[in-house]
Motif scaffolding. Structure first.
Motif, PDB file in Angstrom:
ATOM      1  N   GLY A 198       0.812  -1.211   0.000  1.00 12.86           N
ATOM      2  CA  GLY A 198       0.000   0.000   0.000  1.00 12.86           C
ATOM      3  C   GLY A 198       0.845   1.260   0.000  1.00 12.86           C
ATOM      4  O   GLY A 198       0.506   2.253  -0.650  1.00 12.86           O
ATOM      5  N   ARG A 199       1.956   1.203   0.751  1.00 15.30           N
ATOM      6  CA  ARG A 199       2.851   2.363   0.797  1.00 15.30           C
ATOM      7  C   ARG A 199       3.453   2.628  -0.585  1.00 15.30           C
ATOM      8  O   ARG A 199       3.609   3.779  -0.995  1.00 15.30           O
ATOM      9  CB  ARG A 199       3.973   2.142   1.789  1.00 15.30           C
ATOM     10  CG  ARG A 199       3.540   2.194   3.218  1.00 15.30           C
ATOM     11  CD  ARG A 199       4.732   2.041   4.118  1.00 15.30           C
ATOM     12  NE  ARG A 199       4.287   1.735   5.476  1.00 15.30           N
ATOM     13  CZ  ARG A 199       5.074   1.310   6.418  1.00 15.30           C
ATOM     14  NH1 ARG A 199       6.350   1.101   6.163  1.00 15.30           N
ATOM     15  NH2 ARG A 199       4.607   1.068   7.617  1.00 15.30           N
ATOM     16  N   LEU A 200       3.806   1.564  -1.272  1.00 14.68           N
ATOM     17  CA  LEU A 200       4.403   1.703  -2.593  1.00 14.68           C
ATOM     18  C   LEU A 200       3.422   2.347  -3.572  1.00 14.68           C
ATOM     19  O   LEU A 200       3.783   3.251  -4.335  1.00 14.68           O
ATOM     20  CB  LEU A 200       4.844   0.337  -3.118  1.00 14.68           C
ATOM     21  CG  LEU A 200       5.545   0.327  -4.470  1.00 14.68           C
ATOM     22  CD1 LEU A 200       6.824   1.150  -4.406  1.00 14.68           C
ATOM     23  CD2 LEU A 200       5.850  -1.091  -4.889  1.00 14.68           C
ATOM     24  N   PHE A 232       0.912   4.291  -2.737  1.00 18.04           N
ATOM     25  CA  PHE A 232       0.740   5.670  -2.271  1.00 18.04           C
ATOM     26  C   PHE A 232       1.892   6.547  -2.756  1.00 18.04           C
ATOM     27  O   PHE A 232       1.670   7.657  -3.272  1.00 18.04           O
ATOM     28  CB  PHE A 232       0.632   5.698  -0.748  1.00 18.04           C
ATOM     29  CG  PHE A 232       0.497   7.076  -0.182  1.00 18.04           C
ATOM     30  CD1 PHE A 232      -0.691   7.776  -0.316  1.00 18.04           C
ATOM     31  CD2 PHE A 232       1.557   7.688   0.468  1.00 18.04           C
ATOM     32  CE1 PHE A 232      -0.822   9.050   0.200  1.00 18.04           C
ATOM     33  CE2 PHE A 232       1.436   8.954   0.986  1.00 18.04           C
ATOM     34  CZ  PHE A 232       0.244   9.640   0.854  1.00 18.04           C
ATOM     35  N   LEU A 233       3.119   6.064  -2.616  1.00 15.84           N
ATOM     36  CA  LEU A 233       4.284   6.832  -3.066  1.00 15.84           C
ATOM     37  C   LEU A 233       4.285   6.999  -4.586  1.00 15.84           C
ATOM     38  O   LEU A 233       4.664   8.055  -5.100  1.00 15.84           O
ATOM     39  CB  LEU A 233       5.573   6.162  -2.605  1.00 15.84           C
ATOM     40  CG  LEU A 233       5.844   6.231  -1.101  1.00 15.84           C
ATOM     41  CD1 LEU A 233       7.102   5.440  -0.756  1.00 15.84           C
ATOM     42  CD2 LEU A 233       5.993   7.671  -0.644  1.00 15.84           C
ATOM     43  N   ALA A 234       3.853   5.973  -5.304  1.00 12.61           N
ATOM     44  CA  ALA A 234       3.763   6.076  -6.756  1.00 12.61           C
ATOM     45  C   ALA A 234       2.724   7.125  -7.153  1.00 12.61           C
ATOM     46  O   ALA A 234       2.934   7.889  -8.102  1.00 12.61           O
ATOM     47  CB  ALA A 234       3.416   4.727  -7.363  1.00 12.61           C
ATOM     48  N   ALA A 235       1.602   7.169  -6.442  1.00 18.72           N
ATOM     49  CA  ALA A 235       0.574   8.174  -6.730  1.00 18.72           C
ATOM     50  C   ALA A 235       1.094   9.579  -6.439  1.00 18.72           C
ATOM     51  O   ALA A 235       0.849  10.512  -7.217  1.00 18.72           O
ATOM     52  CB  ALA A 235      -0.678   7.885  -5.912  1.00 18.72           C
TER      53      ALA A 235
END
Length: 62
Positions: free
Chosen positions: A2-4, A6-9
């Motif tokens: 989920g963090r990945l 979020f960071l991509a967004a």
């Protein structure tokens, strides 16, 4: 995972804002160069031909 996502967004949004900023800066630069050229040669505006009537008019700012 989920963090990945979020960071991509966040990175994608930042890149989109960066591209928008660059496009706006290029537009502003082109306008200022056009105005500077008009002042240099003493013109009152840029004439454009109307394709329907064939008359020339002063170009309106977008």
């Amino acid at each position: 995972m989920g963090r990945l996502l979020f960071l991509a967004a966040i990175a994608g949004g930042g890149y989109a804002l960066y591209r928008k900023f660059i496009a706006d800066a290029e537009t502003l630069t082109a306008r200022s160069e056009q105005k500077r050229a008009e002042q240099k040669n003493g013109a009152n505006g840029t004439l454009v031909q109307d394709p329907v009537s064939g008359e020339y008019r002063v170009k309106q700012a977008d």
